[in-house]
Scaffold this motif. Sequence first.
Motif, PDB file in Angstrom:
ATOM      1  N   ALA A 100      17.724  -7.845   1.667  1.00 51.35           N
ATOM      2  CA  ALA A 100      16.514  -8.311   0.991  1.00 51.35           C
ATOM      3  C   ALA A 100      16.802  -8.953  -0.360  1.00 51.35           C
ATOM      4  CB  ALA A 100      15.534  -7.156   0.803  1.00 51.35           C
ATOM      5  N   ASP A 101      17.945  -8.638  -0.968  1.00 54.53           N
ATOM      6  CA  ASP A 101      18.258  -9.187  -2.281  1.00 54.53           C
ATOM      7  C   ASP A 101      18.442 -10.696  -2.196  1.00 54.53           C
ATOM      8  OD1 ASP A 101      18.165  -6.636  -3.255  1.00 54.53           O
ATOM      9  OD2 ASP A 101      20.349  -6.343  -3.277  1.00 54.53           O
ATOM     10  N   ASP A 102      17.862 -11.399  -3.138  1.00 48.43           N
ATOM     11  CA  ASP A 102      17.997 -12.858  -3.225  1.00 48.43           C
ATOM     12  C   ASP A 102      17.619 -13.519  -1.906  1.00 48.43           C
ATOM     13  OD1 ASP A 102      18.526 -15.114  -4.713  1.00 48.43           O
ATOM     14  OD2 ASP A 102      20.653 -15.187  -4.184  1.00 48.43           O
ATOM     15  N   LEU A 103      16.580 -12.972  -1.250  1.00 46.04           N
ATOM     16  CA  LEU A 103      16.200 -13.422   0.090  1.00 46.04           C
ATOM     17  C   LEU A 103      15.851 -14.911   0.121  1.00 46.04           C
ATOM     18  CD1 LEU A 103      15.527 -12.603   3.047  1.00 46.04           C
ATOM     19  CD2 LEU A 103      13.167 -12.248   2.282  1.00 46.04           C
ATOM     20  N   GLN A 104      15.010 -15.339  -0.808  1.00 42.99           N
ATOM     21  CA  GLN A 104      14.573 -16.736  -0.802  1.00 42.99           C
ATOM     22  C   GLN A 104      15.750 -17.681  -0.912  1.00 42.99           C
ATOM     23  OE1 GLN A 104      11.573 -17.722  -3.708  1.00 42.99           O
ATOM     24  NE2 GLN A 104      11.606 -19.900  -3.250  1.00 42.99           N
ATOM     25  N   HIS A 105      16.634 -17.426  -1.851  1.00 40.76           N
ATOM     26  CA  HIS A 105      17.774 -18.316  -2.067  1.00 40.76           C
ATOM     27  C   HIS A 105      18.674 -18.358  -0.840  1.00 40.76           C
ATOM     28  CE1 HIS A 105      20.873 -20.472  -4.300  1.00 40.76           C
ATOM     29  NE2 HIS A 105      21.764 -19.604  -3.857  1.00 40.76           N
ATOM     30  N   ARG A 106      18.951 -17.209  -0.258  1.00 38.78           N
ATOM     31  CA  ARG A 106      19.848 -17.162   0.897  1.00 38.78           C
ATOM     32  C   ARG A 106      19.260 -17.911   2.091  1.00 38.78           C
ATOM     33  NH1 ARG A 106      20.140 -12.911   3.174  1.00 38.78           N
ATOM     34  NH2 ARG A 106      18.800 -11.477   2.003  1.00 38.78           N
ATOM     35  N   VAL A 113       3.995 -14.206  -0.803  1.00 41.55           N
ATOM     36  CA  VAL A 113       4.550 -14.245   0.551  1.00 41.55           C
ATOM     37  C   VAL A 113       6.042 -13.921   0.522  1.00 41.55           C
ATOM     38  CG1 VAL A 113       5.141 -15.821   2.444  1.00 41.55           C
ATOM     39  CG2 VAL A 113       2.819 -15.794   1.516  1.00 41.55           C
ATOM     40  N   ILE A 114       6.771 -14.473  -0.440  1.00 37.25           N
ATOM     41  CA  ILE A 114       8.211 -14.187  -0.547  1.00 37.25           C
ATOM     42  C   ILE A 114       8.434 -12.703  -0.805  1.00 37.25           C
ATOM     43  CG2 ILE A 114      10.308 -14.624  -1.873  1.00 37.25           C
ATOM     44  CD1 ILE A 114       9.446 -16.978  -0.130  1.00 37.25           C
ATOM     45  N   GLU A 115       7.621 -12.119  -1.681  1.00 35.12           N
ATOM     46  CA  GLU A 115       7.763 -10.690  -1.991  1.00 35.12           C
ATOM     47  C   GLU A 115       7.469  -9.826  -0.772  1.00 35.12           C
ATOM     48  OE1 GLU A 115       5.169 -10.114  -5.278  1.00 35.12           O
ATOM     49  OE2 GLU A 115       6.480 -11.158  -6.717  1.00 35.12           O
ATOM     50  N   VAL A 116       6.454 -10.193  -0.005  1.00 37.62           N
ATOM     51  CA  VAL A 116       6.137  -9.434   1.209  1.00 37.62           C
ATOM     52  C   VAL A 116       7.276  -9.530   2.213  1.00 37.62           C
ATOM     53  CG1 VAL A 116       4.644  -9.405   3.249  1.00 37.62           C
ATOM     54  CG2 VAL A 116       3.630  -9.541   0.974  1.00 37.62           C
ATOM     55  N   MET A 117       7.853 -10.698   2.366  1.00 36.34           N
ATOM     56  CA  MET A 117       8.969 -10.842   3.304  1.00 36.34           C
ATOM     57  C   MET A 117      10.161 -10.000   2.865  1.00 36.34           C
ATOM     58  SD  MET A 117       8.962 -14.751   4.742  1.00 36.34           S
ATOM     59  CE  MET A 117       9.436 -15.521   3.202  1.00 36.34           C
ATOM     60  N   ALA A 118      10.412  -9.938   1.556  1.00 34.97           N
ATOM     61  CA  ALA A 118      11.506  -9.094   1.064  1.00 34.97           C
ATOM     62  C   ALA A 118      11.219  -7.617   1.330  1.00 34.97           C
ATOM     63  CB  ALA A 118      11.719  -9.343  -0.433  1.00 34.97           C
ATOM     64  N   ASP A 119       9.964  -7.194   1.127  1.00 35.54           N
ATOM     65  CA  ASP A 119       9.592  -5.802   1.424  1.00 35.54           C
ATOM     66  C   ASP A 119       9.801  -5.486   2.902  1.00 35.54           C
ATOM     67  OD1 ASP A 119       8.862  -5.407  -1.203  1.00 35.54           O
ATOM     68  OD2 ASP A 119       6.715  -5.682  -0.855  1.00 35.54           O
ATOM     69  N   ILE A 120       9.403  -6.411   3.768  1.00 37.23           N
ATOM     70  CA  ILE A 120       9.560  -6.203   5.213  1.00 37.23           C
ATOM     71  C   ILE A 120      11.041  -6.121   5.581  1.00 37.23           C
ATOM     72  CG2 ILE A 120       9.236  -7.311   7.460  1.00 37.23           C
ATOM     73  CD1 ILE A 120       6.555  -8.382   6.387  1.00 37.23           C
ATOM     74  N   ALA A 121      11.858  -6.956   4.950  1.00 32.39           N
ATOM     75  CA  ALA A 121      13.302  -6.908   5.209  1.00 32.39           C
ATOM     76  C   ALA A 121      13.855  -5.531   4.856  1.00 32.39           C
ATOM     77  CB  ALA A 121      14.013  -7.998   4.410  1.00 32.39           C
ATOM     78  N   ARG A 122      13.476  -4.991   3.713  1.00 33.48           N
ATOM     79  CA  ARG A 122      13.959  -3.666   3.313  1.00 33.48           C
ATOM     80  C   ARG A 122      13.504  -2.597   4.295  1.00 33.48           C
ATOM     81  NH1 ARG A 122      11.857  -5.666  -1.581  1.00 33.48           N
ATOM     82  NH2 ARG A 122      13.503  -6.477  -2.955  1.00 33.48           N
ATOM     83  N   GLU A 123      12.234  -2.670   4.683  1.00 37.14           N
ATOM     84  CA  GLU A 123      11.685  -1.662   5.598  1.00 37.14           C
ATOM     85  C   GLU A 123      12.403  -1.664   6.944  1.00 37.14           C
ATOM     86  OE1 GLU A 123       7.626  -2.795   5.819  1.00 37.14           O
ATOM     87  OE2 GLU A 123       7.176  -2.231   3.737  1.00 37.14           O
ATOM     88  N   HIS A 124      12.951  -2.791   7.327  1.00 36.66           N
ATOM     89  CA  HIS A 124      13.623  -2.894   8.628  1.00 36.66           C
ATOM     90  C   HIS A 124      15.145  -2.899   8.489  1.00 36.66           C
ATOM     91  CE1 HIS A 124       9.555  -4.043   9.832  1.00 36.66           C
ATOM     92  NE2 HIS A 124       9.925  -3.803  11.069  1.00 36.66           N
ATOM     93  N   GLY A 125      15.641  -2.514   7.327  1.00 35.12           N
ATOM     94  CA  GLY A 125      17.074  -2.398   7.132  1.00 35.12           C
ATOM     95  C   GLY A 125      17.818  -3.717   7.086  1.00 35.12           C
ATOM     96  N   LEU A 126      17.125  -4.773   6.692  1.00 37.22           N
ATOM     97  CA  LEU A 126      17.733  -6.095   6.602  1.00 37.22           C
ATOM     98  C   LEU A 126      18.033  -6.440   5.142  1.00 37.22           C
ATOM     99  CD1 LEU A 126      15.255  -7.954   9.010  1.00 37.22           C
ATOM    100  CD2 LEU A 126      17.578  -7.157   9.565  1.00 37.22           C
TER     101      LEU A 126
END
Length: 408
Positions: A390-396, A375-388
């Motif tokens: 994504a690096d260290d997403l969970q921690h942030r 789930v964390i990996e999918v959310m990071a992929d979605i962030a990248r796809e939408h220009g948000l």
Amino acid sequence: MTAATQSTGLAETAAGYVKQHLIDPATCARCGSCEIVCPEEAIQMSEDGQYFGIDPERCTGEHECLHSCSTDAILSWRMVPEGQLYSLEEQFTWEELPAELEVDGHAVPMALDEEEAGLGNPAPASASTATTFLYTQHDPVTARIVSNRRVTSADAETDIHHIVLDFGDNPYPWLEGQNVGVLPLGLDPHGHPHHMRAYSIASDRDGERAGSREMALTVKRLVDEWDGKPYHGVASNFLCDLEEGAEVRCIGPMGDKFLMPQDPQAQVLMICTGTGIAPMRGFIQRQQRMDPTPRQPLQLFYGGRTPGEMAYYDELLALPSTLLRTHMALSRSAEQPRQYVQDVLREQSGVVASVLADDQGYIFICGLISMEQSVIEVMADIAREHGLPADDLQHRLMQAGRLHIETY
């Protein structure tokens, strides 16, 4: 204590003493989440499954475990003399942590960083203030069973019960997202009373029935194998077998971070599998009962094998879309292709991106730990796809109090 080699996980904070990471046996829920996420395999369970401890020879202080614990039992530290660290064998005999070390009547100073002090994943800023451990294992409160019914279909392999407890005249001030500790009757293999097991509360703070002191739990009967032999979960079978009018001893409430934001502008994304639906049901019930201020509908991503194996399936689908947007993921349905929650998250990437981009967007994950990283990996992929970012997403997100995880 026994002699042991100091590891980098035992930071020296006073000459001649080191800080040892431990698990509080009095508040440990025995869920095993910390053991699963520990990269060094330093966290180990006793052979009888009754205790968890941290091997001082293996712990390197990576702290991957610190956010895995719903009761904060993992946030435990003691100063010990160098070369006299508590061994696993000693830890497996404890009913509570040893007293803090004192020298000449003064506690040996100990320095904790932000994460060690439990500050690395704060509750949402607008969440209500939680009461914790009003009742303890040594001083529990008694509740009475009001109802106990199976909520999975009769032919389903999964046996999940909706159990309602009534605390009567005893105060038990919980918030949505907190846990209750249940003390099963009987003795463990050592002849000691069974330890507490924690369950997510499935009701709003005002009670299962508004204005009552009734609390709902969502409990899966655990029947498994252990060393090739049938194993029946002590607490889950104890609860699922209780009849109306029976009494159960409880401790808690527990948890002060996995809490529903109260700001009407907040976006809430809930991702769960199995009995991970329990705290989400509490969130939904709370939103139903809050003041009439217009609010964003809650977004629920709920995964299971079939509708018959999922608690509250029909109840959830019947709720209005102004309250709840439901996205079901069925992995064993004969009527549609196999899907898991991460697949449905990808399908609804716009919804996920909207929450990620919003400073008032909060994400709650509860259920099997096997889904967490995907789930964390999918959310990071979605962030990248939408220009948000994504690096260290969970921690942030965790540092901002916007991501909360309870997996087991």
